[in-house]
Scaffold this motif. Structure first.
Motif, PDB file in Angstrom:
ATOM      1  N   UNK A  30       4.657  11.299 -14.016  1.00  0.00           N
ATOM      2  CA  UNK A  30       4.920  11.233 -12.580  1.00  0.00           C
ATOM      3  C   UNK A  30       3.669  10.832 -11.802  1.00  0.00           C
ATOM      4  N   UNK A  31       2.500  11.291 -12.241  1.00  0.00           N
ATOM      5  CA  UNK A  31       1.251  10.878 -11.590  1.00  0.00           C
ATOM      6  C   UNK A  31       1.057   9.371 -11.751  1.00  0.00           C
ATOM      7  N   UNK A  32       1.329   8.854 -12.945  1.00  0.00           N
ATOM      8  CA  UNK A  32       1.192   7.423 -13.183  1.00  0.00           C
ATOM      9  C   UNK A  32       2.206   6.628 -12.352  1.00  0.00           C
ATOM     10  N   UNK A  33       3.430   7.128 -12.272  1.00  0.00           N
ATOM     11  CA  UNK A  33       4.445   6.458 -11.456  1.00  0.00           C
ATOM     12  C   UNK A  33       4.034   6.440  -9.988  1.00  0.00           C
ATOM     13  N   UNK A  34       3.432   7.523  -9.533  1.00  0.00           N
ATOM     14  CA  UNK A  34       2.957   7.592  -8.159  1.00  0.00           C
ATOM     15  C   UNK A  34       1.861   6.565  -7.920  1.00  0.00           C
ATOM     16  N   UNK A  35       0.952   6.430  -8.869  1.00  0.00           N
ATOM     17  CA  UNK A  35      -0.109   5.431  -8.745  1.00  0.00           C
ATOM     18  C   UNK A  35       0.476   4.023  -8.703  1.00  0.00           C
ATOM     19  N   UNK A  36       1.500   3.779  -9.520  1.00  0.00           N
ATOM     20  CA  UNK A  36       2.159   2.465  -9.525  1.00  0.00           C
ATOM     21  C   UNK A  36       2.782   2.196  -8.169  1.00  0.00           C
ATOM     22  N   UNK A  37       3.491   3.187  -7.617  1.00  0.00           N
ATOM     23  CA  UNK A  37       4.123   3.005  -6.301  1.00  0.00           C
ATOM     24  C   UNK A  37       3.084   2.734  -5.221  1.00  0.00           C
ATOM     25  N   UNK A  38       1.959   3.414  -5.279  1.00  0.00           N
ATOM     26  CA  UNK A  38       0.888   3.190  -4.308  1.00  0.00           C
ATOM     27  C   UNK A  38       0.369   1.763  -4.403  1.00  0.00           C
ATOM     28  N   UNK A  39       0.149   1.284  -5.613  1.00  0.00           N
ATOM     29  CA  UNK A  39      -0.318  -0.092  -5.798  1.00  0.00           C
ATOM     30  C   UNK A  39       0.733  -1.106  -5.341  1.00  0.00           C
ATOM     31  N   UNK A  40       2.005  -0.835  -5.622  1.00  0.00           N
ATOM     32  CA  UNK A  40       3.070  -1.739  -5.192  1.00  0.00           C
ATOM     33  C   UNK A  40       3.155  -1.808  -3.671  1.00  0.00           C
ATOM     34  N   UNK A  41       3.017  -0.662  -3.001  1.00  0.00           N
ATOM     35  CA  UNK A  41       3.035  -0.653  -1.528  1.00  0.00           C
ATOM     36  C   UNK A  41       1.862  -1.449  -0.967  1.00  0.00           C
ATOM     37  N   UNK A  42       0.706  -1.327  -1.598  1.00  0.00           N
ATOM     38  CA  UNK A  42      -0.462  -2.096  -1.156  1.00  0.00           C
ATOM     39  C   UNK A  42      -0.187  -3.591  -1.324  1.00  0.00           C
ATOM     40  N   UNK A  43       0.437  -3.972  -2.436  1.00  0.00           N
ATOM     41  CA  UNK A  43       0.797  -5.379  -2.625  1.00  0.00           C
ATOM     42  C   UNK A  43       1.774  -5.839  -1.558  1.00  0.00           C
ATOM     43  N   UNK A  44       2.760  -5.026  -1.231  1.00  0.00           N
ATOM     44  CA  UNK A  44       3.739  -5.396  -0.209  1.00  0.00           C
ATOM     45  C   UNK A  44       3.056  -5.635   1.134  1.00  0.00           C
ATOM     46  N   UNK A  48       2.896  -9.232   3.235  1.00  0.00           N
ATOM     47  CA  UNK A  48       3.220  -9.373   4.657  1.00  0.00           C
ATOM     48  C   UNK A  48       2.054 -10.019   5.392  1.00  0.00           C
ATOM     49  N   UNK A  49       0.837  -9.572   5.099  1.00  0.00           N
ATOM     50  CA  UNK A  49      -0.338 -10.145   5.754  1.00  0.00           C
ATOM     51  C   UNK A  49      -0.497 -11.625   5.412  1.00  0.00           C
ATOM     52  N   UNK A  50      -0.237 -11.984   4.159  1.00  0.00           N
ATOM     53  CA  UNK A  50      -0.292 -13.393   3.768  1.00  0.00           C
ATOM     54  C   UNK A  50       0.729 -14.190   4.575  1.00  0.00           C
TER      55      UNK A  50
END
Length: 95
Positions: A30-44, A48-50
């Motif tokens: 779950x910690x790893x999944x949370x880290x993945x979600x955080x990275x995915x949100x940063x990519x999103x 948007x900025x691009x």
């Protein structure tokens, strides 16, 4: 009877160890999944900025990429439709 309780104690201890290990495995996943979600949100956010940056270049007539121009023209058309719809809402409110 003592043998029964000794065996029961061993089984309970083994079960507790297994449950503890499984709990740790789940927690780690779950910690790893949370880290993945955080990275995915940063990519999103970066996507948007691009997009905003590309659209600003389009508005300033600085964009030369045909693919991006098509997307920007579609956005511009929808923006005009939104403005027309907003005017219609304002007109209805004014009645």
């Amino acid at each position: 009877m003592d043998h029964f309780f000794d065996e029961l104690g061993k089984k309970l201890s083994e079960t507790a160890d297994i449950v503890g290990k499984k709990t740790n495995e789940i927690w780690d996943r779950e910690k790893l999944k949370s880290q993945i979600r955080t990275l995915e949100r940063a990519n999103e956010r970066d996507y948007v900025d691009i997009g905003k940056s590309v659209y600003e270049k389009f508005e300033n007539h600085e964009l030369t990429d045909e693919c991006c121009i098509e997307f920007c023209e579609a956005i511009e058309k929808r923006q005009e439709q939104i403005e027309d719809l907003q005017k219609e809402i304002d007109r209805i409110k004014g009645e």
